[in-house]
Design an enzyme around this catalytic site. Structure first.
Site, short mmCIF file in Angstrom:
data_model
loop_
_atom_site.label_atom_id
_atom_site.label_comp_id
_atom_site.label_asym_id
_atom_site.label_seq_id
_atom_site.Cartn_x
_atom_site.Cartn_y
_atom_site.Cartn_z
N VAL A 52 43.56 43.95 39.26
CA VAL A 52 43.30 42.91 38.47
C VAL A 52 42.04 43.93 38.26
CG1 VAL A 52 43.45 41.83 40.78
CG2 VAL A 52 40.98 42.94 40.59
N GLU A 53 41.25 42.46 36.85
CA GLU A 53 40.50 42.63 35.37
C GLU A 53 41.09 43.78 34.92
OE1 GLU A 53 36.27 41.94 36.60
OE2 GLU A 53 37.47 39.72 38.28
#
Length: 752
Positions: free
Chosen positions: A437-438
């Site tokens: 994620v991110e």
């Protein structure tokens, strides 16, 4: 002399550099403008200012932040049943959701004037870290509203009207946010998203309104299934020129209430069997007024800058805090388990093969938490640490992955069999979530940490690139002439430092005054900083814009920067905490490991350097082969004992986060560890006389009370090493669709 240099020396170089140096795309330019440099620039300089590092205040919680951690946060952790969340209910309990709203867990970053808690980055990090030790779904639920999302973006860019209306509702949880960024065909390459917003006119309540008609298809959006307010990133188009002369303003961020016509939410993903609320969202012909653009219409097309600024929170605080929790959980439980678990009548913590992962766990826990603290200190100074935040997200989650693997190896079957008592499996399942994620770690490592870091943090490179891109030729040449020759002077000084420090074993490299026994580590790190800066210089000189495509080389350079930053943080932590002699083995282990790895990585860079003449110069000047050895066996054994035996270092390393025993398995393990340590003198006595407890009692060498203590210890150990099992009825509850178990076949039938 100046005109002669500019016209006869600089001009040919200027023409060459025009074609060789990397040009900046609009997206890259916006990303570079969205943050700032800090300690990363010192490491890139080749001569870090250790006084600057020492002067950074150690992060400290305010009284109200400590009270929140000791009060509502601890209460929340006691309410959470992670097994039920992940295996039975698929969600946090209603009581937990209500408690989070009541105590404003979703408003930690929102200022007090809007009803939030107004916490520092360090307090935010401490809360996420503590909850992550108990439950990943609960931690993620708290993380998202406090990192990349409407709250962060409104604080940074929102209009007064937007802040006044939305922030109080976000703070008290009456509005639950999500942020839609990732699209079906645009993950790490967000600029290629297909989600659109068309500026148009529409009749609303009898009036013609200029607004935006949105169409999107997003996925992997945390809290999307239950959100009431969506922050949305999309490409804005203005074909009729209703808001300006630019027909394609570009990526824009806007607020989209989830109850608008055309918005679809509610479906769920199941991310690695970790049951936080995550899912897709789509919108078809959703109309919003222009005032819903975060920051108002003047921020149309500025979404990429906004996203890069806001991502610093998620990358620099939330994910590293989660990674620190996973690493600390691995160290705490593995150290205790290795001490209570015996094989061949010895605790497995005394086996050399087990001591290796124990030492890694102890050192990594110390190092990654040191980096978290240093990063929070920088953020709390009001800095937008774009490169450091990317670096922290990547290296913290990668080190968590290695730590959980080490913990699983030592626990063996105890960690493999799932159940309410398994305290590692939830962290193991969550590892790929943090990695992905991110900004996936592969992209972050190979494109962002060094690619953007070199341009941002180098003392002259960005100025040279900007000069090359100026429209006026004379002005461009003059500016380039100024920055280029400064760059030449910097490179010559860096060459001298690198060669001199390598030749002398860094004996005369700078270290801060009064560094004591850590002085050689500071000096060696100064040596590698110079080697790194020189290598980066020659990489841009010889490869230029092609460096963007040499991702393996960039990845190695990123890893070196990570090692230097983490080791800087280790030194900073040791100083901030009072230079405890008992902790120094962890400092020494991290230093030896980092220097060995830096030398290996730099050797890999030079072995694959396209310009072989430059590689030879660099190898001569940096001497990557002359590096300290990896940690010795004696140092490994010492570090392993720091988490497998009670002591002040174990207490400092792991803190009181596990003392409450909120995870049932950890509570049982803590009790067993305590009893094993308390009865160690009696166990030694029995080994010496070679008797069982009962034999010793019969011989008058052991009291009945002492035997009872030993029996209680054995029972506690048995509970701690036990694994969960389930009846058929319980299995049917876990897997309702599974067929009923078959009756065992008769023996003679089975034999056939």
């Amino acid at each position: 002399m100046g005109n002669f240099r500019k016209n006869y020396l600089t001009k040919p170089i200027f023409r060459w550099a025009k074609g060789a140096m990397p040009s900046l795309s609009k997206t890259e330019r916006e990303a570079l403008n969205a943050g700032e440099t800090w300690w990363d620039a010192q490491l890139f300089s080749g001569n870090p200012d250790w006084g600057m590092l020492r002067d950074v205040p150690a992060p400290v919680l305010k009284p109200e932040e400590q009270a929140f951690l000791d009060g509502p946060c601890r209460e929340l952790c006691a309410m959470i049943d992670d097994w039920a969340i992940n295996r039975l209910d698929g969600d946090l309990s209603p009581a937990v959701w209500e408690f989070m709203r009541e105590h404003r867990f979703f408003g930690m970053i929102i200022a007090r004037e809007y009803g939030g808690l107004g916490f520092s980055a360090f307090a935010h990090s401490q809360v996420v870290r503590r909850i992550s030790m108990v439950s990943i779904p609960a931690a993620v639920t708290v993380m998202v509203p406090n990192s990349l999302g409407p709250g962060e973006l409104l604080h940074l860019f929102g209009t007064d009207a937007q802040k006044d209306y939305w922030l109080p509702r976000l703070a008290d949880g009456s509005e639950l946010p999500a942020f839609g960024l990732t699209s079906d065909f645009a993950g790490s390459d967000a600029a290629s998203m297909l989600d659109t917003g068309i500026v148009c006119r529409e009749m609303r309540d009898g009036e013609e309104v200029i607004g935006i008609r949105l169409n999107w298809a997003k996925r992997y959006i945390t809290l999307a299934p239950v959100c009431t307010l969506m922050g949305l990133a999309f490409k804005l188009y203005d074909p009729d020129g209703l808001i300006g002369d630019e027909p394609e303003p570009g990526i824009t961020c806007a607020l989209v209430p989830a109850n608008l016509e055309g918005v679809e939410i509610g479906r769920r993903h199941i991310p690695a069997a970790t049951m936080f609320l995550n899912g897709p969202t789509t919108g078809k012909d959703v109309f919003i007024p222009l005032d819903n653009i975060i920051g108002g219409p003047e921020y149309a097309g500025k979404g990429w800058i906004m996203l890069m600024s806001a991502l610093a929170a998620g990358r620099g605080i939330s994910l590293p805090s989660l990674a620190c929790a996973g690493t600390a959980a691995a160290a705490h439980t593995t150290g205790a388990y290795a001490r209570i678990r015996k094989q061949f009548k010895l605790p497995i913590a005394r086996f050399g093969g087990v001591q290796e992962p124990l030492a890694r766990l102890a050192a990594e826990t110390y190092a990654i938490d040191a980096a978290r603290r240093l990063t929070c200190a920088g953020l709390d100074q009001g800095r937008a640490l774009a490169v450091i935040s990317s670096l922290m997200k990547y290296t913290a989650t990668e080190r968590m992955r290695a730590a959980i693997d080490d913990a699983m190896d030592v626990h063996a079957g105890k960690a493999v069999v799932d159940g309410p008592g398994n305290y590692l499996s939830a962290h193991y399942r969550a590892v790929p979530i943090g990695i992905t994620v991110e900004g996936s770690n592969i992209v972050t490592r190979s494109l962002m940490v060094f690619g953007q870091g070199a341009i941002r943090a180098h003392p002259h490179l960005l100025d040279e690139i900007l000069a090359l891109e100026k429209g006026q030729a004379d002005e461009a040449l003059s500016e380039f002439d100024q920055h280029f020759w400064r760059h030449v002077g910097h490179s010559l000084r860096t060459f001298g430092r690198s060669f001199g420090r390598a030749l002398t074993g860094a004996r005369f490299a700078p270290a801060p005054a009064g560094a004591g026994r850590a002085a050689p580590i500071y000096r060696e790190l100064s040596r590698w900083s110079a080697a790194y800066a020189l290598t980066a210089d020659l990489a841009f000189l010889t490869i230029g814009g092609g460096l963007k495509r040499m991702e393996m080389l960039s990845g190695r350079m990123a890893d070196i920067l990570c090692e230097m930053y983490i080791l800087s943080a280790v030194l900073k932590r040791w100083e901030d905490e009072g230079r405890h002699d008992a902790d120094f083995p962890l400092v020494a282990y991290n230093a030896r490991r980092s220097f060995a790895r830096i030398g290996e990585l730099l050797d890999g860079v030079l072995a694959n350097f396209p310009a072989r003449w430059a590689a030879l110069i660099l190898r001569f000047a940096t001497q990557p082969g002359s590096r300290p050895r990896a940690p010795s066996d004696a140092l490994v054994a010492t570090c392993a004992s720091l988490i497998s035996e009670p002591g002040e270092t174990r207490d400092r390393l792991l803190g009181d986060f596990f003392e409450g025993g909120h995870h049932p398995g950890i509570a049982v393990l803590n009790e067993a560890f305590k009893r094993v340590i308390e009865t160690e003198p009696l166990q030694q006595k029995l080994r010496k006389i070679e008797m069982t407890p009962q034999q010793a009692v019969d011989a008058g060498l052991l009291s009945a009370e002492e035997k009872a203590g030993l029996d209680a210890m054995q029972a506690a150990v048995a509970r701690a090493i036990a694994v969960d099992d389930f009846t058929q009825e319980e299995m049917a509850q876990l897997f309702p669709g599974a067929p009923a178990a078959q009756e065992p076949r008769p023996r003679e039938e089975a034999a056939e």
